[in-house]
Design a protein around this motif. Structure first.
Motif: not given
Ligand code: HEM
Ligand code: SF4
Ligand code: FES
Lengths: 205, 248
Positions: B126-140, B186-191
């Motif tokens: 229900s929320g324990g993740y960060v939504s990031v696009n991992t298909s080819g444009n992963t940020v270091d 998660y809440s402690r990290l900018p992501q």
């Protein structure tokens, strides 16, 4: 729960402060003055008093509801359960109900006669009666003992309650240890303060 | 070593369970607790009885699959250890040991000592993740500077293995330590800040829906957590929740 608890804890400081004035050796002069002010000031009587009553009712109703919900969260009980947490933190409902029973007695002792004096019998306001009424009540040893036992349980309730309410509203000190220390100082002062007043008037005649 | 075991046996979620007595012999003090149960099950299988069902996977304290309430304490008598890391040398020959499942209305028994902890999965979903696009444009990861204290706190919260001992130890069966750890991670990290509001509201909503109890800050969860997850995570959860409610 936490907000109403904090509100009640602030009230208790004020209540204790007034009670302590009854220890001043001036034959109850200061105590009578303040009691009279509290008893006949319309803001205290018709605004603060109802708010306080609502606060108490809200707190114990929520406390009982909380206990009900939490019991339902474990329908099948452990045969053997021994956890590393303090007795009082697990028995807030018990100490709370003792305090509630005490409140009933306390109301019967002081609030009911007050209401009768002022609003039912409509007697003439007398500024010097409070100190004597207080002393008379505490000449009864059974009452004094019941009050003192209740103060111990109130102290325990507050000892967990203070730390718990801070945690619940997301307020903290630099460490959990410091919070516990504050809770210890507050709860012990409250319990001892009220007890001293009761015992003093029991022996002072 | 010889031991008397009092084990909770329950056919399925619908039937009533009970404590059944067993004796085990020839237990090596260097065996793990779960190996001791393996020995018992081997004996039971040999005598044609139904073995005792219990959960386990990694057996090295990282997966969070093992459970058990041992002599009243989730994950047994040692602090900071999972049941699979508990050794029989911790007990004396002749001891009686109670073994029960993690209990909570939100953790129904499936069989014997195995409980259904999928409520935790649903909270996580229900929320324990960060939504990031991992298909080819992963940020270091190192491209985003993070203050060391924040990184440390997030890392400590992320140590939660989702075992459920916090729920099992709590008199209210509250899942606040688990949810607090997952939210704080998660809440402690900018992501994680981007979705912080929805995350905490949704995870708490799901937690309540699953039937976990309310936190009354008894502190049992922290004391029994095998990963030492701190009560500060519950404090942080309360803060995040209040913040999210105010910022409507
Ligand atoms: C009238 C009878 C009372 C009852 C039945 C009662 C019951 C309870 C219960 C069940 C809890 C929750 C358990 C917990 O948090 O661990 C609680 C918490 C608390 N109570 Fe009471 N209580 C009563 C009176 C009082 C009074 C007179 C005060 C203070 C003057 C007080 C202060 C607190 C505080 C500060 C908490 C902590 C709130 C939190 O954990 O978030 N209570 N009470
Ligand atoms: S907080 Fe601790 S006890 Fe609770 S699920 Fe995570 S690791 Fe297990
Ligand atoms: S079996 Fe993986 S943590 Fe115990």
């Amino acid at each position: 729960m936490a907000l109403s608890g904090i509100f009640l804890m602030v009230f208790l400081v004020q209540h204790l402060a007034i009670n302590l004035t009854s220890l001043i050796p001036d034959n109850g002069y200061t105590f009578n003055k303040i009691s009279h002010f509290m008893g006949y000031n319309p803001v205290v009587q018709f605004i603060l008093q109802p708010i306080l009553m609502l606060g108490v009712c809200f707190h114990f109703t929520m406390g009982i509801f909380l206990e009900y919900q939490n019991r339902r969260a474990r329908k099948s009980k452990y045969v053997f359960h021994k956890t590393r947490s303090s007795w009082i933190s697990k028995n807030m409902i018990l100490s709370g109900l003792v305090v509630l029973a005490f409140l009933a007695l306390h109301f019967y002792d002081f609030w009911v006669p007050e209401m009768d004096y002022k609003y039912v019998s409509k007697l003439i306001p007398a500024e010097d009666r409070y100190y004597h009424e207080l002393q008379e009540k505490f000449h009864n040893s059974t009452r004094t003992v019941i009050y003192c036992i209740s103060f111990v349980l109130l102290g325990l309730h507050l000892n967990h309650g203070l730390a718990s309410s801070f945690q619940s509203v997301g307020v903290t000190t630099s460490s959990q240890k410091k919070l516990k220390l504050i809770a210890n100082i507050y709860s012990i002062s409250i319990a001892i303060g009220f007890t001293v007043v009761a015992v003093f008037h029991y022996f002072s005649h | 070593m010889e031991l008397k075991l009092k084990i909770w046996r329950q056919k399925n979620s619908g039937e009533k369970g009970a404590i059944i007595d067993y004796n085990v012999k020839k237990i090596d003090p260097d065996m793990s607790f779960l190996e001791m149960l393996d020995v018992l099950n081997q004996d039971l299988i040999k005598s044609g009885e139904e073995p005792v069902a219990f959960d386990h996977d990694c057996r090295e304290g990282i997966c969070g699959m093992c459970s058990l309430v041992i002599n009243g304490s989730p994950h047994g008598p040692d602090k900071g250890t999972t049941t699979c890391q508990l050794h029989m040398r911790r007990f004396k020959s002749g001891d009686t040991i109670y073994i029960e499942p993690f209990r909570g209305t939100a953790f129904p028994v499936i069989k014997d000592l195995v409980v259904d902890r999928s409520a935790f999965d649903r909270i996580q979903q229900s929320g324990g993740y960060v939504s990031v696009n991992t298909s080819g444009n992963t940020v270091d990861a190192n491209a985003t500077p993070i203050p060391k204290p924040d990184a440390d706190e997030a890392f400590k919260a992320a140590a939660c293995i989702g075992c459920g001992a916090c729920v099992a130890s709590c008199k209210n069966s509250s899942a606040m330590l688990f949810v607090g750890a997952k939210v704080s991670q998660y809440s402690r990290l900018p992501q994680g800040k981007v979705e912080a509001r929805e995350r905490v509201l949704n995870m708490v909503k799901q937690m309540d829906k699953e039937g976990f109890g309310n936190c009354t800050n008894t502190g049992a969860c922290e004391a029994h957590c095998p990963k030492g997850i701190s009560l500060d995570n519950i404090l942080n959860l309360n803060r995040e929740y209040i913040k999210a409610k105010i910022r409507k």
